[in-house]
Design an enzyme around this catalytic site. Structure first.
Site, mmCIF file in Angstrom:
data_model
loop_
_atom_site.group_PDB
_atom_site.id
_atom_site.type_symbol
_atom_site.label_atom_id
_atom_site.label_comp_id
_atom_site.label_asym_id
_atom_site.label_seq_id
_atom_site.Cartn_x
_atom_site.Cartn_y
_atom_site.Cartn_z
ATOM 1 N N ARG A 1 29.431 50.349 40.919
ATOM 2 C CA ARG A 1 28.582 49.271 40.430
ATOM 3 C C ARG A 1 29.287 47.918 40.395
ATOM 4 N NH1 ARG A 1 26.843 54.017 38.802
ATOM 5 N NH2 ARG A 1 29.072 54.348 38.717
ATOM 6 N N THR A 2 30.433 47.865 39.754
ATOM 7 C CA THR A 2 31.075 46.560 39.505
ATOM 8 C C THR A 2 31.510 45.907 40.813
ATOM 9 O OG1 THR A 2 31.889 47.555 37.469
ATOM 10 C CG2 THR A 2 32.800 45.422 38.064
ATOM 11 N N LYS B 1 52.596 50.925 49.672
ATOM 12 C CA LYS B 1 53.967 50.849 50.214
ATOM 13 C C LYS B 1 54.958 50.386 49.156
ATOM 14 C CE LYS B 1 51.968 49.286 54.561
ATOM 15 N NZ LYS B 1 51.735 48.042 55.317
ATOM 16 N N ARG C 1 40.043 44.690 39.189
ATOM 17 C CA ARG C 1 40.021 45.890 38.327
ATOM 18 C C ARG C 1 41.374 46.558 38.459
ATOM 19 N NH1 ARG C 1 35.400 50.429 37.866
ATOM 20 N NH2 ARG C 1 34.542 48.721 36.639
ATOM 21 N N HIS D 1 36.074 45.069 29.563
ATOM 22 C CA HIS D 1 35.218 45.073 30.765
ATOM 23 C C HIS D 1 34.131 44.032 30.471
ATOM 24 C CE1 HIS D 1 33.110 46.222 34.270
ATOM 25 N NE2 HIS D 1 33.057 47.537 34.120
HETATM 26 N N1 CP Z 1 30.074 50.498 34.821
HETATM 27 C C1 CP Z 1 31.058 50.477 35.735
HETATM 28 O O1 CP Z 1 32.085 49.808 35.577
HETATM 29 O O2 CP Z 1 30.789 51.233 36.853
HETATM 30 P P1 CP Z 1 31.759 51.340 38.103
HETATM 31 O O3 CP Z 1 33.012 52.031 37.656
HETATM 32 O O4 CP Z 1 31.006 52.111 39.147
HETATM 33 O O5 CP Z 1 32.079 49.938 38.563
#
Ligand code: CP
Length: 311
Positions: free
Chosen positions: A58-59, A86, A108, A136
């Site tokens: 999603r993100t 590496k 992320r 988040h």
């Molecule tokens: N909600 C969320 O962060 O989903 P993903 O890990 O798929 O990005």
């Protein structure tokens, strides 16, 4: 009031005014996503790098779509396809990427604080797409956007958040965000998944799901994060589902018009029964849809917001 932060690293340091400004900006962008031609020139000439060191559906996808719908050039880098495998350090990777003059790095990472670390060392903007067990922010903002859309406003609502609280960056960002917007937050999970002192962030703590969701307006279910668990924190997944999974009988304890949320990915039959995951009270796909508009707003605001029009 204009809000043009250099970085978006977490909800903790945002004010209620900042959050509402982001949500109002996102509301303005949402309609673009349903047009036949889903593109506006707002970020033309800007370069966005999505640097994902952890898995994401999603993100990552919605930050990429958000950038593309605003006409930015977007590039995706994952850990497995990068020179991290590496042995290159995070700082060296980021400095090398920055030498190519991106405007925004969306990252992320599994380490809590990794986005703050980069922001202190780079000149470009950094947007946190989830860092370890820390924050988040874009998830909490899309959650707030979705609650506001369904409930009209957030102040005065009771929001129950249930699941693996210890490992959840979503819960931390949501506690900050919902408190700032005037909601009451209750969290629930097995004692082994409740970090000591979490109540200091602004929530009541429960070990029984039923106590948390009774009369709640919003029930937010979280996934068990097996990838972050060291020792086993629950006897069996089946037992967890029995006590902390949401089904129709338990949901009856909440307000009759309560909405059910989940950041995804869902473990069907564990934290949500299939009847609830596909039922009329769930707004899970609304959360995903709103994620694009909220991420458009974040990219627009860190890129300069209103100032872009005069450049
Ligand atoms: N909600 C969320 O962060 O989903 P993903 O890990 O798929 O990005």
């Amino acid at each position: 009031m204009a809000f043009n932060p250099k970085h978006i690293l977490g909800i903790k340091d945002l004010s209620a005014e900042d959050i509402n400004f982001i949500l109002d900006t996102a509301a303005g962008f949402k309609e673009i996503n349903t047009r036949e031609i889903k593109k506006v020139p707002t970020l033309r000439g800007k370069t966005i790098i999505n640097l994902f060191f952890e898995a994401s559906t999603r993100t990552r996808t919605s930050f990429e779509i958000a950038g593309k719908r605003l006409s930015a050039d977007t590039v995706n880098i994952s850990a497995s396809g990068s020179s991290v495998v590496k042995g290159e350090t995070l700082e060296d990777t980021a400095k090398n990427i920055e030498a190519m003059h991106p405007d925004i790095i969306v990252m992320r990472h599994s380490a809590s604080g990794a986005c703050d670390y980069l922001a202190e060392r780079l000149d470009c903007s950094v947007v946190n797409a989830g860092d370890g067990m820390h924050e988040h922010p874009s998830q909490a903002l899309l959650d707030a956007f979705t609650i506001r859309e369904h409930k009209g406003s957030i102040a005065g609502l009771t929001v129950a958040i249930v699941g693996d609280i210890t490992h959840s960056r979503v819960v931390r960002s949501n506690i900050y965000c919902l408190n700032k917007l005037g909601a009451k937050v209750r969290i629930a999970g097995p004692a082994t998944m409740l970090p000591p002192g979490i109540e200091r962030l602004g929530c009541t703590v429960h070990t029984r799901l039923e106590d948390a969701i009774r009369d709640a307006n919003v029930v937010m279910m979280l996934r068990i994060q097996r990838e972050r668990m060291g020792a086993t924190l629950i006897p069996t997944v089946r037992e967890y589902a029995r006590y902390y999974g949401l089904n129709g009988n338990k949901l009856e304890l909440a307000k009759s018009d309560a909405i059910v949320m989940h950041p995804g990915p869902i473990n069907r039959g564990v934290e949500l029964s299939t009847a609830i995951a596909d039922g009329p009270q769930n707004v899970i796909l609304d959360q995903v849809e709103n994620g694009v508009a909220v991420r458009m707003a974040l990219l627009y605001l860190v890129a300069g917001g209103e100032k872009l029009k005069t450049e």
